[in-house]
Design an enzyme around this catalytic site. Structure first.
Site, PDB file in Angstrom:
ATOM      1  CB  SER A 194      52.073  15.077   7.040  1.00  0.00           C
ATOM      2  OG  SER A 194      51.784  16.464   6.940  1.00  0.00           O
ATOM      3  CE1 TYR A 250      57.539  16.211   7.871  1.00  0.00           C
ATOM      4  CE2 TYR A 250      55.670  17.120   6.666  1.00  0.00           C
ATOM      5  CZ  TYR A 250      56.188  16.481   7.782  1.00  0.00           C
ATOM      6  OH  TYR A 250      55.338  16.116   8.798  1.00  0.00           O
TER       7      TYR A 250
END
Length: 252
Positions: free
Chosen positions: A138, A151
């Site tokens: 990400s 996350y």
């Protein structure tokens, strides 16, 4: 990465980025196996597509991953590409004591899951021609989102792990990192319609164009993610962190 003639296993392939890439890879002439928890979503993803297959996988269970890997190899012995895409994203408040179940689940799914599945398949992949592993991280691996700290941390960890894996498997398995920006999917509530996020089809098309480059980039970075990927190198990390944090407070 070879563009066609592969047998590709993609986790989290029943929706979102996983499904979009699975369809494009299948359209390019590959056999594609989509894996995930929800059988109904997987069946919908493969509907009407020959040489697409669905297999359920509990990515949170070490024992289930081992059994799944054995089943995949038995059913699809030509599998030569693994795309570790399955992941969850949960909002959290770090400012006070809290229940850590969401944080622990995120670590299990996003970090232990790909490490375990890669470990279960690595010997098989090393024996295949044109083998590749793609780890989906990400943009938040490079500038964290405070509201999704765990996350972000798991994606930073997979970024680091991918660098090590690439070196360890040099000459036998190509190792690629795919770092998406914010994309319009159902990863978090309301994200599919959120303004400013990249439309899923645009993202998938851009990724496929980057996969087609020769050689395939070690880091597959669409234009929208470079704002985060290059923040530290361009001496704007603190400003980017503040901007990202403020933006998410407004959109939520």
């Amino acid at each position: 990465m070879k563009q066609s003639g592969n047998t590709i296993l993609i986790t989290g392939g029943g929706s979102g980025i996983g499904e979009a890439l699975a369809h494009r890879l299948h359209d390019a002439g590959n056999t594609v196996i989509v894996a995930g928890r929800r059988r109904d979503a997987l069946e919908a993803a493969i509907a009407g597509r020959a040489n697409m297959h669905a297999m359920t996988l509990d990515i949170d269970s070490a024992e289930a991953i081992e059994a799944f890997a054995a089943a995949v190899i038995a059913a699809h012995p030509s599998v030569n590409v693994l795309i570790n895409n399955a992941g969850i994203m949960r909002y959290e408040d770090l400012s006070a004591r809290r229940d850590l179940s969401d944080a622990e689940a995120t670590i299990t799914t996003n970090l232990l899951g790909p490490i375990r599945l890669t470990n279960a398949l690595v010997d098989h992949l090393k024996a295949q021609d044109d083998a590749a592993i793609v780890n989906v991280t990400s943009g938040l691996a490079f500038v964290p989102l405070v509201a999704t700290a765990t996350y972000s941390a798991t994606k930073a960890a997979i970024h680091s792990y991918t660098i090590s894996l690439r070196d360890a498997l040099a000459g036998s398995v190509e190792v690629i990192e795919l770092a998406p920006p914010a994309v319009q999917t159902d990863l978090t509530p309301g994200q599919r319609e959120r303004a400013g996020y990249q439309p899923l089809d645009d993202f998938a098309d851009e990724v496929m164009a980057l996969f087609a480059q020769s050689p395939t980039p070690k880091e597959v970075l669409v234009e929208n993610v470079k704002f985060l990927r290059n923040a530290e190198a361009e001496s704007r990390f603190d400003a980017t962190l503040a901007q990202l944090t403020a933006m998410v407070r407004v959109t939520r």
